[in-house]
Design a protein around this motif. Structure first.
Motif, PDB file in Angstrom:
ATOM      1  N   GLY A 196      72.051  28.524  58.380  1.00 13.16           N
ATOM      2  CA  GLY A 196      73.309  29.045  58.877  1.00 13.16           C
ATOM      3  C   GLY A 196      73.927  30.132  58.022  1.00 13.16           C
ATOM      4  O   GLY A 196      74.901  30.772  58.432  1.00 13.16           O
ATOM      5  N   PHE A 197      73.350  30.369  56.821  1.00  9.28           N
ATOM      6  CA  PHE A 197      73.940  31.361  55.923  1.00  9.28           C
ATOM      7  C   PHE A 197      72.906  32.320  55.337  1.00  9.28           C
ATOM      8  O   PHE A 197      73.080  33.532  55.404  1.00  9.28           O
ATOM      9  CB  PHE A 197      74.717  30.652  54.799  1.00  9.28           C
ATOM     10  N   LEU A 198      71.851  31.802  54.752  1.00 13.44           N
ATOM     11  CA  LEU A 198      70.786  32.633  54.179  1.00 13.44           C
ATOM     12  C   LEU A 198      69.495  32.316  54.915  1.00 13.44           C
ATOM     13  O   LEU A 198      69.012  31.179  54.881  1.00 13.44           O
ATOM     14  CB  LEU A 198      70.644  32.358  52.678  1.00 13.44           C
ATOM     15  N   GLU A 199      68.948  33.305  55.592  1.00  8.65           N
ATOM     16  CA  GLU A 199      67.767  33.122  56.423  1.00  8.65           C
ATOM     17  C   GLU A 199      66.544  32.714  55.588  1.00  8.65           C
ATOM     18  O   GLU A 199      66.348  33.224  54.483  1.00  8.65           O
ATOM     19  CB  GLU A 199      67.449  34.418  57.173  1.00  8.65           C
ATOM     20  N   PRO A 200      65.691  31.827  56.125  1.00 10.93           N
ATOM     21  CA  PRO A 200      64.445  31.462  55.436  1.00 10.93           C
ATOM     22  C   PRO A 200      63.504  32.659  55.324  1.00 10.93           C
ATOM     23  O   PRO A 200      63.525  33.581  56.142  1.00 10.93           O
ATOM     24  CB  PRO A 200      63.838  30.378  56.336  1.00 10.93           C
ATOM     25  N   GLY A 201      62.670  32.617  54.288  1.00 12.39           N
ATOM     26  CA  GLY A 201      61.615  33.604  54.142  1.00 12.39           C
ATOM     27  C   GLY A 201      62.032  34.939  53.582  1.00 12.39           C
ATOM     28  O   GLY A 201      61.224  35.865  53.538  1.00 12.39           O
ATOM     29  N   ARG A 202      63.284  35.064  53.125  1.00 15.96           N
ATOM     30  CA  ARG A 202      63.775  36.354  52.653  1.00 15.96           C
ATOM     31  C   ARG A 202      63.994  36.395  51.138  1.00 15.96           C
ATOM     32  O   ARG A 202      63.718  37.414  50.508  1.00 15.96           O
ATOM     33  CB  ARG A 202      65.078  36.711  53.383  1.00 15.96           C
ATOM     34  N   VAL A 203      64.502  35.303  50.563  1.00 18.20           N
ATOM     35  CA  VAL A 203      64.723  35.239  49.120  1.00 18.20           C
ATOM     36  C   VAL A 203      64.158  33.918  48.604  1.00 18.20           C
ATOM     37  O   VAL A 203      64.446  32.850  49.165  1.00 18.20           O
ATOM     38  CB  VAL A 203      66.221  35.334  48.759  1.00 18.20           C
ATOM     39  N   PHE A 204      63.360  34.017  47.553  1.00 19.76           N
ATOM     40  CA  PHE A 204      62.772  32.843  46.931  1.00 19.76           C
ATOM     41  C   PHE A 204      63.233  32.755  45.482  1.00 19.76           C
ATOM     42  O   PHE A 204      63.629  33.750  44.873  1.00 19.76           O
ATOM     43  CB  PHE A 204      61.239  32.911  47.005  1.00 19.76           C
ATOM     44  N   ARG A 205      63.155  31.560  44.927  1.00 19.70           N
ATOM     45  CA  ARG A 205      63.563  31.327  43.547  1.00 19.70           C
ATOM     46  C   ARG A 205      62.453  30.543  42.840  1.00 19.70           C
ATOM     47  O   ARG A 205      61.728  29.780  43.473  1.00 19.70           O
ATOM     48  CB  ARG A 205      64.875  30.547  43.505  1.00 19.70           C
ATOM     49  N   SER A 206      62.367  30.722  41.509  1.00 21.70           N
ATOM     50  CA  SER A 206      61.224  30.116  40.827  1.00 21.70           C
ATOM     51  C   SER A 206      61.411  30.154  39.323  1.00 21.70           C
ATOM     52  O   SER A 206      62.262  30.880  38.792  1.00 21.70           O
ATOM     53  CB  SER A 206      59.952  30.887  41.191  1.00 21.70           C
ATOM     54  N   GLY A 207      60.573  29.368  38.642  1.00 19.97           N
ATOM     55  CA  GLY A 207      60.349  29.557  37.226  1.00 19.97           C
ATOM     56  C   GLY A 207      59.241  30.581  37.021  1.00 19.97           C
ATOM     57  O   GLY A 207      58.772  31.221  37.971  1.00 19.97           O
ATOM     58  N   GLU A 208      58.817  30.745  35.759  1.00 23.56           N
ATOM     59  CA  GLU A 208      57.787  31.759  35.475  1.00 23.56           C
ATOM     60  C   GLU A 208      56.469  31.395  36.146  1.00 23.56           C
ATOM     61  O   GLU A 208      56.189  30.235  36.409  1.00 23.56           O
ATOM     62  CB  GLU A 208      57.637  31.967  33.967  1.00 23.56           C
ATOM     63  N   GLY A 240      76.848  31.891  47.885  1.00 23.47           N
ATOM     64  CA  GLY A 240      78.290  31.874  48.067  1.00 23.47           C
ATOM     65  C   GLY A 240      78.798  33.111  48.779  1.00 23.47           C
ATOM     66  O   GLY A 240      79.668  33.039  49.654  1.00 23.47           O
ATOM     67  N   LEU A 241      78.249  34.286  48.415  1.00 26.07           N
ATOM     68  CA  LEU A 241      78.654  35.527  49.070  1.00 26.07           C
ATOM     69  C   LEU A 241      78.370  35.470  50.568  1.00 26.07           C
ATOM     70  O   LEU A 241      79.160  35.983  51.376  1.00 26.07           O
ATOM     71  CB  LEU A 241      77.910  36.710  48.442  1.00 26.07           C
ATOM     72  N   LEU A 242      77.256  34.850  50.942  1.00 25.45           N
ATOM     73  CA  LEU A 242      76.862  34.774  52.344  1.00 25.45           C
ATOM     74  C   LEU A 242      77.595  33.673  53.107  1.00 25.45           C
ATOM     75  O   LEU A 242      77.368  33.499  54.312  1.00 25.45           O
ATOM     76  CB  LEU A 242      75.349  34.575  52.460  1.00 25.45           C
ATOM     77  N   GLY A 243      78.457  32.925  52.405  1.00 27.68           N
ATOM     78  CA  GLY A 243      79.322  31.972  53.098  1.00 27.68           C
ATOM     79  C   GLY A 243      78.991  30.516  52.944  1.00 27.68           C
ATOM     80  O   GLY A 243      79.677  29.657  53.519  1.00 27.68           O
ATOM     81  N   ALA A 244      77.951  30.165  52.191  1.00 30.95           N
ATOM     82  CA  ALA A 244      77.623  28.758  51.988  1.00 30.95           C
ATOM     83  C   ALA A 244      78.725  28.073  51.189  1.00 30.95           C
ATOM     84  O   ALA A 244      79.359  28.689  50.329  1.00 30.95           O
ATOM     85  CB  ALA A 244      76.281  28.625  51.273  1.00 30.95           C
TER      86      ALA A 244
END
Length: 250
Positions: free
Chosen positions: A23-35, A154-158
């Protein structure tokens, strides 16, 4: 990126995941990770759709554990030093005085926001203009990455509860990595630390992120104003972010 092909985990980096919030950040666009130095050949192949990587590690961290990535990925290094502007001396003073690392971690999150706002701003400009999926990562994928991803969500409204839930997912993924890192840190600089003393460095704790965001709101009111005034991410760039990354349902 073929998200279904990646699955919930990579073999060589358990804290890799989609940063999406429905509802706020679409899947498949931004990922997060460790090294990503421990990725298997299958992991690298699974990331073949990746287009951009933002690496928040210091030069030393990058040289000690270089990422394994598919060919053609654009990498941008935007180092955020967890020890702050005074560098190694801060951590050494903590060790010598046996000060608690919980306080150090609270400072680290606020330093990430307020001493490294230029780097934060450039991350958001990359996210606004990038074509294709973007991966943001640091060493563990919980602190520096956690701050940046929380700002974006947060910027995207979550809501803060949704942001914290995504942030705290790290703890269920990091047990093995945390034990390994703990063994290394325990003898950092020749000073032994107990497992209990090191716990704050090994965990994602809601209070770290909450207090940093509280301070941001005290100073700027919300994520949008912080990004505009502290990071130089103007409203037009923020509008591009919303168009590129925001959910239609949001």
């Amino acid at each position: 990126m073929n998200v279904a092909g990646i699955g919930p985990r990579l073999e060589g980096e358990p804290n890799f995941r989609d940063a999406a919030i429905p509802g706020f950040l679409e899947p498949g666009r931004v990922f997060r990770s460790g090294e990503l130095s421990r990725l298997s050949a299958q992991d690298v192949e699974a990331l073949s759709g990746l287009r951009h990587v933002v690496d928040l590690r210091t030069a030393r961290e990058r040289s000690e554990a270089p990422d394994r990535l598919p060919a053609g990925v654009e990498v941008l290094a935007l180092p955020i030093d967890p020890r702050g502007s005074e560098g190694r001396r801060v951590f050494l003073r903590l060790a010598l005085r046996r000060q608690d690392f919980d306080g150090f971690m609270h400072q680290h999150y606020q330093r990430s926001l307020f001493e490294h706002s230029a780097q934060v701003g450039e991350v958001f400009r990359v996210l606004a203009r990038a074509e294709g999926p973007v991966l943001v990562h640091c060493t563990a994928g919980k602190d520096r990455t956690g701050v940046v991803i929380a700002l974006l969500q947060g910027l995207l409204g979550a809501s803060e509860d949704q942001v914290l839930e995504n942030y705290l997912e790290t703890n269920g993924r990091m047990d093995e990595r945390a034990r390994s890192l703990g063994r290394r840190l325990r003898w950092m600089g020749g000073w032994p630390f107990s497992a209990g003393e090191l716990e704050p460095l090994m965990q994602a704790r809601a209070s770290y992120l909450q207090r940093a965001l509280e301070r941001l709101r005290e100073l700027y009111g919300d994520e949008s104003r912080y990004l505009a005034e502290a990071c130089g991410v103007d409203r037009a760039c923020q509008a591009d972010l919303l168009r590129r990354l925001g959910s239609v349902a949001g």
